[in-house]
Design a protein around this motif. Structure first.
Motif, PDB file in Angstrom:
ATOM      1  N   GLY A 127      62.625  40.552  58.378  1.00 58.10           N
ATOM      2  CA  GLY A 127      61.539  40.722  59.592  1.00 58.10           C
ATOM      3  C   GLY A 127      61.717  42.087  59.730  1.00 58.10           C
ATOM      4  O   GLY A 127      60.836  42.732  60.258  1.00 58.10           O
ATOM      5  N   HIS A 128      63.136  42.494  60.106  1.00 56.42           N
ATOM      6  CA  HIS A 128      63.100  44.136  60.512  1.00 56.42           C
ATOM      7  C   HIS A 128      62.727  44.936  59.215  1.00 56.42           C
ATOM      8  O   HIS A 128      62.211  46.191  59.680  1.00 56.42           O
ATOM      9  CB  HIS A 128      64.602  44.236  60.783  1.00 56.42           C
ATOM     10  CG  HIS A 128      64.986  43.480  62.090  1.00 56.42           C
ATOM     11  ND1 HIS A 128      66.298  43.434  62.432  1.00 56.42           N
ATOM     12  CD2 HIS A 128      64.269  42.777  62.797  1.00 56.42           C
ATOM     13  CE1 HIS A 128      66.296  42.899  63.765  1.00 56.42           C
ATOM     14  NE2 HIS A 128      65.117  42.521  64.009  1.00 56.42           N
ATOM     15  N   VAL A 129      62.998  44.769  58.151  1.00 50.79           N
ATOM     16  CA  VAL A 129      62.696  45.489  56.880  1.00 50.79           C
ATOM     17  C   VAL A 129      60.921  45.668  57.123  1.00 50.79           C
ATOM     18  O   VAL A 129      60.376  46.798  56.993  1.00 50.79           O
ATOM     19  CB  VAL A 129      62.841  45.066  55.561  1.00 50.79           C
ATOM     20  CG1 VAL A 129      62.215  45.778  54.514  1.00 50.79           C
ATOM     21  CG2 VAL A 129      64.364  45.053  55.629  1.00 50.79           C
ATOM     22  N   ILE A 130      60.301  44.556  57.320  1.00 52.23           N
ATOM     23  CA  ILE A 130      58.789  44.472  57.376  1.00 52.23           C
ATOM     24  C   ILE A 130      58.347  45.174  58.766  1.00 52.23           C
ATOM     25  O   ILE A 130      57.337  46.071  58.492  1.00 52.23           O
ATOM     26  CB  ILE A 130      58.225  43.149  57.619  1.00 52.23           C
ATOM     27  CG1 ILE A 130      58.610  42.172  56.328  1.00 52.23           C
ATOM     28  CG2 ILE A 130      56.938  43.033  57.843  1.00 52.23           C
ATOM     29  CD1 ILE A 130      58.518  40.716  56.634  1.00 52.23           C
ATOM     30  N   ILE A 131      58.982  45.193  59.697  1.00 51.80           N
ATOM     31  CA  ILE A 131      58.560  46.064  60.934  1.00 51.80           C
ATOM     32  C   ILE A 131      58.827  47.632  60.684  1.00 51.80           C
ATOM     33  O   ILE A 131      57.858  48.206  60.834  1.00 51.80           O
ATOM     34  CB  ILE A 131      59.368  45.810  62.250  1.00 51.80           C
ATOM     35  CG1 ILE A 131      59.069  44.083  62.516  1.00 51.80           C
ATOM     36  CG2 ILE A 131      59.304  46.738  63.085  1.00 51.80           C
ATOM     37  CD1 ILE A 131      60.252  43.779  63.692  1.00 51.80           C
ATOM     38  N   PHE A 187      47.365  29.472  65.081  1.00 50.29           N
ATOM     39  CA  PHE A 187      48.102  30.727  65.277  1.00 50.29           C
ATOM     40  C   PHE A 187      47.386  31.702  64.545  1.00 50.29           C
ATOM     41  O   PHE A 187      46.892  31.686  63.466  1.00 50.29           O
ATOM     42  CB  PHE A 187      49.489  30.305  64.759  1.00 50.29           C
ATOM     43  CG  PHE A 187      50.437  29.482  65.477  1.00 50.29           C
ATOM     44  CD1 PHE A 187      50.938  29.613  66.646  1.00 50.29           C
ATOM     45  CD2 PHE A 187      50.551  28.074  64.782  1.00 50.29           C
ATOM     46  CE1 PHE A 187      51.659  28.561  67.061  1.00 50.29           C
ATOM     47  CE2 PHE A 187      51.096  27.072  65.288  1.00 50.29           C
ATOM     48  CZ  PHE A 187      51.883  27.412  66.649  1.00 50.29           C
ATOM     49  N   ILE A 188      47.288  32.851  65.488  1.00 53.50           N
ATOM     50  CA  ILE A 188      46.545  34.038  65.065  1.00 53.50           C
ATOM     51  C   ILE A 188      47.326  35.124  65.037  1.00 53.50           C
ATOM     52  O   ILE A 188      48.096  35.470  66.149  1.00 53.50           O
ATOM     53  CB  ILE A 188      45.280  34.365  65.842  1.00 53.50           C
ATOM     54  CG1 ILE A 188      44.168  33.181  65.818  1.00 53.50           C
ATOM     55  CG2 ILE A 188      44.597  35.533  65.289  1.00 53.50           C
ATOM     56  CD1 ILE A 188      43.110  33.058  66.726  1.00 53.50           C
ATOM     57  N   SER A 189      47.562  36.036  64.050  1.00 52.34           N
ATOM     58  CA  SER A 189      48.652  37.143  63.983  1.00 52.34           C
ATOM     59  C   SER A 189      47.562  38.332  63.984  1.00 52.34           C
ATOM     60  O   SER A 189      46.759  38.618  63.221  1.00 52.34           O
ATOM     61  CB  SER A 189      49.267  36.982  62.785  1.00 52.34           C
ATOM     62  OG  SER A 189      49.862  38.581  62.595  1.00 52.34           O
ATOM     63  N   CYS A 190      48.071  39.141  64.920  1.00 48.65           N
ATOM     64  CA  CYS A 190      47.243  40.538  65.359  1.00 48.65           C
ATOM     65  C   CYS A 190      48.266  41.768  65.245  1.00 48.65           C
ATOM     66  O   CYS A 190      49.237  41.684  66.292  1.00 48.65           O
ATOM     67  CB  CYS A 190      46.460  40.459  66.584  1.00 48.65           C
ATOM     68  SG  CYS A 190      45.774  41.842  67.005  1.00 48.65           S
ATOM     69  N   THR A 191      48.317  42.542  64.349  1.00 46.93           N
ATOM     70  CA  THR A 191      49.321  43.570  64.198  1.00 46.93           C
ATOM     71  C   THR A 191      48.700  44.932  64.693  1.00 46.93           C
ATOM     72  O   THR A 191      49.153  45.615  65.503  1.00 46.93           O
ATOM     73  CB  THR A 191      49.826  43.728  62.695  1.00 46.93           C
ATOM     74  OG1 THR A 191      50.176  42.325  62.320  1.00 46.93           O
ATOM     75  CG2 THR A 191      50.741  44.762  62.752  1.00 46.93           C
TER      76      THR A 191
END
Length: 307
Positions: free
Chosen positions: A138-142, A238-242
């Motif tokens: 997850g940290h790599v993705i961020i 669930f909706i993901s908004c980046t």
């Protein structure tokens, strides 16, 4: 290990410590701060560690403390030592995580697929699935997303990295058993959203909790989404908004879904939610799932409790 071998009987221990055997028995019986073993004859036998603890207590009594005060100090000292050990262990673990994140990110940014897979194999051998994906990958993705948005890496870098990470996370996600007794959920990217790794991670988190999750991913038109919802009839969406630009369309989507399907509990997450205004945050407070695992868990428990 040799220091743990019981080798002093109570007479030898009392002589070493300069206290009576009866006093030693009374301390042990009342405060139970050590547990000497018994030999075949049933006599108490003490290790070097026992002697060290007793010697420390005797020194405190000689300084003017009562034995009960000395035992309390001993317990406080032991708790302090344990807390220090836990802190040091946590720092070592955090340092190891940071190193693995840095190494994996470096491999992905030089297109070294084989080394990236080797590192991920190592990560999954060290940590649980949840920790490996959420706290490490997850940290790599961020970091990949942040570097791409700031123009520090090319689209090719971002596509390659996300492709490698998506394939590993997706494979694991589909191997996790689901509990048919838990409410069904659906997970979808916000309108216009191209970043789906955050949603993949959240979906995997839910599946690790046993939820049946239908993963829809990105580029799902609203009318198609509503058709899917009518077919699968989920209790949770669930909706993901980046990206900040996709926040307003996401809120409109929430309004439309709530109107059409009032019984569905809707959650929204992702870095885009950090751009909510105070008024929006208040209006959609029941939909914001949060940013940490503990916040995600609390949100889910709250929604299940309302069903």
């Amino acid at each position: 290990m040799a220091r743990q071998v019981p080798k002093y009987n109570i007479k030898a221990a009392s002589n070493l410590l300069g206290i009576r055997s009866g006093t030693l028995r009374a301390w042990e019986r009342r405060y139970q701060f050590i547990a000497p073993v018994r030999n075949e004859s049933g006599h108490r036998m003490y290790t070097e560690e026992h002697i060290g603890i007793l010697r420390w207590l005797v020194s405190k009594v000689n300084e003017g403390f009562t034995i009960s005060q000395a035992v309390s100090l001993l317990e406080s000292e032991a708790q302090h030592i344990n807390e220090q050990a836990e802190t040091q262990e946590r720092k070592r673990n955090e340092g190891q995580e940071e190193t693995l994140v840095h190494e994996l990110l470096g491999c992905l940014l030089v297109f070294n697929e084989n080394k990236a897979h080797e590192l991920m194999d190592r990560i999954f051998s060290i940590y649980t699935i949840e920790k490996a994906i959420i706290d490490v990958l997850g940290h790599v993705i961020i970091q990949v997303g942040d570097l791409w948005e700031r123009g520090k890496i090319t689209a090719a870098h971002e596509h390659f990295a996300t492709s490698i990470l998506r394939s590993r996370i997706g494979y694991i996600m589909h191997t996790i058993p689901q509990n048919s007794l838990l409410p069904k959920a659906a997970a979808v990217c916000a309108p216009g959203e191209q970043h789906e790794l955050g949603l993949l991670i959240y979906t995997l988190f839910l599946r690790l909790k046993g939820f049946q999750v239908v993963y829809l991913g990105q580029s799902v038109p609203e009318k198609d989404l509503q058709t899917v919802l009518s077919i699968i009839e989920p209790k949770l969406l669930f909706i993901s908004c980046t990206l900040p630009k996709n926040l307003e369309p996401s809120l409109h989507l929430i309004n439309d879904i709530q109107t059409q399907y009032p019984d569905i509990q809707i959650g929204i997450g992702g870095s885009g939610t950090q751009n909510l205004t105070s008024a929006q945050r208040e209006t959609y407070s029941s939909c914001i799932v949060g940013e940490t695992k503990s916040e995600w868990s609390r949100w889910i428990q709250d929604k299940i409790g309302r069903m």
